[in-house]
Scaffold this active site. Structure first.
Site, PDB file in Angstrom:
ATOM      1  CG  HIS A 148      12.502   5.871 -49.823  1.00 43.98           C
ATOM      2  ND1 HIS A 148      11.186   5.701 -50.182  1.00 43.98           N
ATOM      3  CD2 HIS A 148      12.780   7.166 -50.092  1.00 43.98           C
ATOM      4  CE1 HIS A 148      10.699   6.831 -50.658  1.00 43.98           C
ATOM      5  NE2 HIS A 148      11.655   7.738 -50.611  1.00 43.98           N
ATOM      6  CG  HIS A 157      16.018  10.823 -52.948  1.00 45.41           C
ATOM      7  ND1 HIS A 157      14.791  11.082 -53.503  1.00 45.41           N
ATOM      8  CD2 HIS A 157      16.785  10.289 -53.943  1.00 45.41           C
ATOM      9  CE1 HIS A 157      14.813  10.728 -54.793  1.00 45.41           C
ATOM     10  NE2 HIS A 157      15.999  10.238 -55.073  1.00 45.41           N
ATOM     11  CG  ASN A 164      12.678  13.629 -55.640  1.00 46.78           C
ATOM     12  OD1 ASN A 164      12.991  13.440 -54.463  1.00 46.78           O
ATOM     13  ND2 ASN A 164      12.237  12.650 -56.398  1.00 46.78           N
ATOM     14  CG  HIS A 165       8.319  12.593 -54.936  1.00 47.27           C
ATOM     15  ND1 HIS A 165       7.680  12.216 -56.095  1.00 47.27           N
ATOM     16  CD2 HIS A 165       9.333  11.700 -54.770  1.00 47.27           C
ATOM     17  CE1 HIS A 165       8.266  11.143 -56.601  1.00 47.27           C
ATOM     18  NE2 HIS A 165       9.274  10.806 -55.804  1.00 47.27           N
ATOM     19  CG  HIS A 186      15.419  14.775 -50.705  1.00 47.39           C
ATOM     20  ND1 HIS A 186      14.773  13.965 -49.790  1.00 47.39           N
ATOM     21  CD2 HIS A 186      14.915  14.432 -51.908  1.00 47.39           C
ATOM     22  CE1 HIS A 186      13.907  13.201 -50.427  1.00 47.39           C
ATOM     23  NE2 HIS A 186      13.980  13.452 -51.712  1.00 47.39           N
ATOM     24  CD  GLU A 211      10.647  13.452 -51.549  1.00 46.87           C
ATOM     25  OE1 GLU A 211      10.565  14.420 -52.302  1.00 46.87           O
ATOM     26  OE2 GLU A 211      11.318  12.447 -51.807  1.00 46.87           O
ATOM     27  CG  ASN A 212       8.311   9.974 -50.974  1.00 50.96           C
ATOM     28  OD1 ASN A 212       9.467  10.001 -50.589  1.00 50.96           O
ATOM     29  ND2 ASN A 212       7.964  10.233 -52.225  1.00 50.96           N
TER      30      ASN A 212
HETATM   31 FE   LIG Z   1      12.963  11.975 -52.870  1.00 54.62          FE
END
Ligand SMILES: [Fe+2]
Length: 246
Positions: A156, A154, A43-44, A129, A15-16
């Site tokens: 990281h 999430h 969420n991304h 997540h 997602e990132n």
């Molecule tokens: Fe996230």
């Protein structure tokens, strides 16, 4: 690394991946081409609008299952390996300090009611997540014994609690990111710190671009039960202490 670890199934959270924000279709294709079997989000998920039409025709990219009904894409996928074995990969998102989505616990239970670990699928892998370790542990213990692996993403930052839970599900609160750890969760230090000091919007955040550490979790499962036998951290390169499965 897939060959080095003789991995049968590789799942990544993407997602990132596209410069810190979302996942572009070309990068998703690159991951799948490089050997990822499935890509989860969070969420991304929709930071790159191009992913919306792409996810409708690429089932190996999954978004959280507890997004509102009618959201494009799916919250899970069944991956069939070359030898015919099948794995269910699902993505759910927590709600503590996150967007108020549908209940990830009830959504996961509803999905799992359609599969039998060790029978209809040989493995079930969940990317939960979420921000809070309390919600992640509550989720993990709720589903211990019904999945092969529950791994958090999430935050990281990799946690040191990798283990096989009493019911046989492998677990780690957070797998950590693949990125530069001389950063604020992957983003440039100065800009990120300034937001906390000044509480005002600054320039757009950019990923830190120093040497990256690849972080993940390596799990060995028993095909007959689908449960985990071992869970070991993977950390390669960059600033974090190295770890590779023995
Ligand atoms: Fe996230």
């Amino acid at each position: 690394m897939r060959a080095e670890l003789a991995a049968d199934l590789v799942v990544i959270n993407g997602e990132n991946a596209s410069h810190g924000f979302g996942l572009s279709p070309d990068m998703a294709e690159a991951f799948l081409g490089a050997g990822a079997d499935a890509i989860t989000l969070g969420n991304h998920a929709w930071d790159r609008k191009e992913l919306i039409p792409y996810i409708a025709q690429q089932p190996r990219v999954v978004r959280p299952l507890n997004f509102p009904p009618g959201t494009p894409g799916a919250g899970s996928v069944v991956v069939t390996l070359a030898d015919g074995r099948q794995a269910l990969v699902l993505n759910a998102m927590g709600r503590l300090f996150m967007d108020p989505l549908d209940c990830p616990f009830r959504g996961t239970a509803e999905l799992l009611s359609r599969y039998k670990l060790g029978a209809s699928v040989q493995a079930i892998v969940a990317d939960f997540h979420a921000e809070a370790t309390s919600e992640k542990l509550a989720y993990a213990h709720s589903f211990d014994g019904t999945m092969s692996l529950i791994v958090g993403t999430h935050t990281h930052v990799p946690t040191a609690d990798h283990q096989v839970l009493p019911g046989g599900t492998a677990y780690q609160s957070d797998a950590g990111m693949c990125g530069d750890y001389d950063s604020v969760i992957g983003m440039g230090k100065e800009g990120s710190a300034a937001r906390f000091w000044r509480k005002m919007p600054g320039e757009r955040m950019a990923p830190a671009d120093g040497p990256a550490t690849l972080c993940g979790l390596f799990v060995v499962t028993d095909d007959t039960t689908g449960l985990a036998l071992r869970a070991e951290p993977v950390r390669v390169g960059g600033r974090l202490s190295a770890a590779l499965p023995v």
